[in-house]
Design a protein around this motif. Structure first.
Motif, PDB file in Angstrom:
ATOM      1  N   LEU A  63       0.876  -1.170   0.000  1.00  0.00           N
ATOM      2  CA  LEU A  63       0.000   0.000   0.000  1.00  0.00           C
ATOM      3  C   LEU A  63       0.916   1.223   0.000  1.00  0.00           C
ATOM      4  O   LEU A  63       1.520   1.571   1.014  1.00  0.00           O
ATOM      5  CB  LEU A  63      -0.930  -0.008   1.214  1.00  0.00           C
ATOM      6  CG  LEU A  63      -1.973   1.103   1.256  1.00  0.00           C
ATOM      7  CD1 LEU A  63      -2.831   1.136  -0.014  1.00  0.00           C
ATOM      8  CD2 LEU A  63      -2.848   0.958   2.494  1.00  0.00           C
ATOM      9  N   PRO A  70       2.381   4.786   0.139  1.00  0.00           N
ATOM     10  CA  PRO A  70       1.937   5.943   0.915  1.00  0.00           C
ATOM     11  C   PRO A  70       1.596   7.184   0.082  1.00  0.00           C
ATOM     12  O   PRO A  70       0.679   7.917   0.428  1.00  0.00           O
ATOM     13  CB  PRO A  70       3.105   6.227   1.861  1.00  0.00           C
ATOM     14  CG  PRO A  70       4.274   5.512   1.304  1.00  0.00           C
ATOM     15  CD  PRO A  70       3.752   4.390   0.460  1.00  0.00           C
ATOM     16  N   LYS A  71       2.318   7.430  -1.012  1.00  0.00           N
ATOM     17  CA  LYS A  71       2.028   8.609  -1.830  1.00  0.00           C
ATOM     18  C   LYS A  71       0.880   8.361  -2.803  1.00  0.00           C
ATOM     19  O   LYS A  71       0.029   9.211  -2.992  1.00  0.00           O
ATOM     20  CB  LYS A  71       3.278   9.060  -2.586  1.00  0.00           C
ATOM     21  CG  LYS A  71       4.325   9.674  -1.689  1.00  0.00           C
ATOM     22  CD  LYS A  71       5.503  10.170  -2.495  1.00  0.00           C
ATOM     23  CE  LYS A  71       6.566  10.750  -1.564  1.00  0.00           C
ATOM     24  NZ  LYS A  71       7.780  11.124  -2.295  1.00  0.00           N
ATOM     25  N   GLY A  95      -1.412   5.949  -2.527  1.00  0.00           N
ATOM     26  CA  GLY A  95      -2.620   5.492  -1.852  1.00  0.00           C
ATOM     27  C   GLY A  95      -3.254   4.301  -2.549  1.00  0.00           C
ATOM     28  O   GLY A  95      -4.464   4.125  -2.505  1.00  0.00           O
TER      29      GLY A  95
END
Length: 181
Positions: free
Chosen positions: A66, A68-69, A71
């Motif tokens: 997953l 983080p930037k 999404g």
């Protein structure tokens, strides 16, 4: 041989399976020829990256992070580093770092090409992504890295909606490469 020379050789020798990817292959090659820094994050308009779909030993599941930037659930991957000697080495390094799985076996590749917008140089830049597949040993545990919000195995045919078609295509191609090899 330099990483840039390896990229030229890989892209020159690769047979694109679709018309769209043949166009990308030629564009990636043109980019590598035109930009001395084409392999490095510092190339503002875009730079080559490597992504790896990590499959379970039987090819039925794919490990996704997953991001983080973005999404989204995506395969392992990232930027080339100065010590990398080949795109395959970048693919393996990124897959191992982000999955925490030792002993991955890289499948013959590349399996796909993809260009996507990223945030390396605001407002955006492009990753010229050369994509591979790898197989994890049986009975291994993935270990989440600091680069991920989560890390999970998904059936290749049930990748969540919070992903993209490039991820689905790469996972399917990696499974096909494992089964045919």
């Amino acid at each position: 041989m330099s990483l840039r020379a390896d990229a030229r050789d890989v892209l020159t020798g690769w047979t694109a399976p679709t018309t769209e990817e043949e166009i990308l292959r030629k564009e990636f090659l043109d980019h590598v020829h035109a930009h001395d820094d084409a392999m490095w994050r510092e190339c503002v308009i875009g730079h080559l990256t490597a992504t790896t779909a990590v499959l379970s030993h039987d090819g039925e599941r794919v490990l996704l992070t997953l991001h983080p930037k973005a999404g989204m659930w995506l395969p392992m991957g990232g930027h080339c580093e100065r010590g990398d000697v080949s795109l395959e080495a970048v693919a393996m390094r990124e897959a191992t770092e982000e999955s925490g799985i030792p002993g991955l076996r890289l499948l013959p590749g590349p399996l796909a090409l993809d260009r996507h917008r990223v945030w390396c140089h605001p407002p955006h830049s492009s990753h010229l992504d050369v994509e591979y597949g790898a197989v994890a040993p049986a009975d291994v545990e993935a270990v989440i890295s600091a680069e991920s919000l989560d890390l999970r195995w998904f059936p290749v045919d049930e990748i969540p909606e919070l992903s993209d078609e490039a991820t689905r295509r790469l996972a399917r191609r990696a499974r096909e490469a494992l089964r045919s090899g």
